[in-house]
Design a protein around this motif. Sequence first.
Motif, PDB file in Angstrom:
ATOM      1  N   SER A  46       0.845  -1.176   0.000  1.00 15.76           N
ATOM      2  CA  SER A  46       0.000   0.000   0.000  1.00 15.76           C
ATOM      3  C   SER A  46       0.885   1.231   0.000  1.00 15.76           C
ATOM      4  O   SER A  46       1.889   1.271   0.695  1.00 15.76           O
ATOM      5  N   HIS A  47       0.499   2.208  -0.799  1.00 14.15           N
ATOM      6  CA  HIS A  47       1.276   3.439  -0.887  1.00 14.15           C
ATOM      7  C   HIS A  47       0.370   4.629  -0.639  1.00 14.15           C
ATOM      8  O   HIS A  47      -0.035   5.315  -1.572  1.00 14.15           O
ATOM      9  N   PRO A  48       0.033   4.888   0.625  1.00 15.99           N
ATOM     10  CA  PRO A  48      -0.823   6.035   0.915  1.00 15.99           C
ATOM     11  C   PRO A  48      -0.014   7.316   0.996  1.00 15.99           C
ATOM     12  O   PRO A  48       1.155   7.294   1.359  1.00 15.99           O
ATOM     13  N   ASP A  49      -0.614   8.407   0.647  1.00 15.62           N
ATOM     14  CA  ASP A  49      -0.006   9.710   0.834  1.00 15.62           C
ATOM     15  C   ASP A  49      -1.147  10.691   1.075  1.00 15.62           C
ATOM     16  O   ASP A  49      -1.751  11.160   0.126  1.00 15.62           O
ATOM     17  N   CYS A  58      -3.369   0.256  -3.527  1.00 11.59           N
ATOM     18  CA  CYS A  58      -3.042  -0.996  -2.857  1.00 11.59           C
ATOM     19  C   CYS A  58      -2.908  -2.094  -3.914  1.00 11.59           C
ATOM     20  O   CYS A  58      -3.808  -2.279  -4.735  1.00 11.59           O
ATOM     21  N   THR A  59      -1.800  -2.789  -3.879  1.00 14.50           N
ATOM     22  CA  THR A  59      -1.490  -3.792  -4.896  1.00 14.50           C
ATOM     23  C   THR A  59      -1.581  -5.194  -4.311  1.00 14.50           C
ATOM     24  O   THR A  59      -1.101  -5.439  -3.211  1.00 14.50           O
ATOM     25  N   ARG A  60      -2.215  -6.097  -5.067  1.00 13.30           N
ATOM     26  CA  ARG A  60      -2.262  -7.503  -4.667  1.00 13.30           C
ATOM     27  C   ARG A  60      -2.288  -8.378  -5.908  1.00 13.30           C
ATOM     28  O   ARG A  60      -2.710  -7.956  -6.977  1.00 13.30           O
ATOM     29  N   ARG A  61      -1.816  -9.600  -5.743  1.00  9.45           N
ATOM     30  CA  ARG A  61      -1.804 -10.568  -6.849  1.00  9.45           C
ATOM     31  C   ARG A  61      -3.049 -11.427  -6.802  1.00  9.45           C
ATOM     32  O   ARG A  61      -3.544 -11.769  -5.739  1.00  9.45           O
ATOM     33  N   MET A  68      -2.099  -8.707 -11.612  1.00  7.30           N
ATOM     34  CA  MET A  68      -1.836  -7.715 -10.576  1.00  7.30           C
ATOM     35  C   MET A  68      -3.074  -6.822 -10.477  1.00  7.30           C
ATOM     36  O   MET A  68      -3.489  -6.229 -11.481  1.00  7.30           O
ATOM     37  N   ILE A  69      -3.683  -6.781  -9.299  1.00  8.43           N
ATOM     38  CA  ILE A  69      -4.831  -5.911  -9.055  1.00  8.43           C
ATOM     39  C   ILE A  69      -4.337  -4.704  -8.277  1.00  8.43           C
ATOM     40  O   ILE A  69      -3.669  -4.852  -7.257  1.00  8.43           O
ATOM     41  N   ILE A  70      -4.674  -3.531  -8.768  1.00  8.14           N
ATOM     42  CA  ILE A  70      -4.293  -2.307  -8.073  1.00  8.14           C
ATOM     43  C   ILE A  70      -5.573  -1.545  -7.762  1.00  8.14           C
ATOM     44  O   ILE A  70      -6.264  -1.068  -8.662  1.00  8.14           O
TER      45      ILE A  70
END
Length: 125
Positions: free
Chosen positions: A7-10, A18-21, A26-28
């Motif tokens: 997860s790359h929150p800002d 949020c990235t998951r396989r 790859m689901i983003i």
Amino acid sequence: MAESGQSHPDPQLRLRACTRRHGPTMIIEVDGEIDHATADLLREHVITAALAISPPHVVLDFDQVTFCDSSGLGALIAIWKAVRAHHGDLVVARPPGVCRRILERTGLDRHITIHPTLEGALRHA
């Protein structure tokens, strides 16, 4: 469904990705506003995640996107080009009306597959 949980929150930039396989895909999941302040962050995150698999099969889940402007469109084009350059597929799942209209008005919906459901997007990717 396997999850990597990246997860790359800002909060300053009003965007979370949020990235998951899911098998070879790859689901983003994107949450927030895609605009001039966040488009580059999204583009970099998605391209980095996409190129981690070969060929890249990417589903952008836009269910929680609240805004998308021309900067977001530019990011989508860059993502699409990067994925296609590596012989992959890009699918946008559950885009809100504003995103869907931008893709339709520009004709990008003829190049980037759009699905109203995440399940449909995963079947296509």
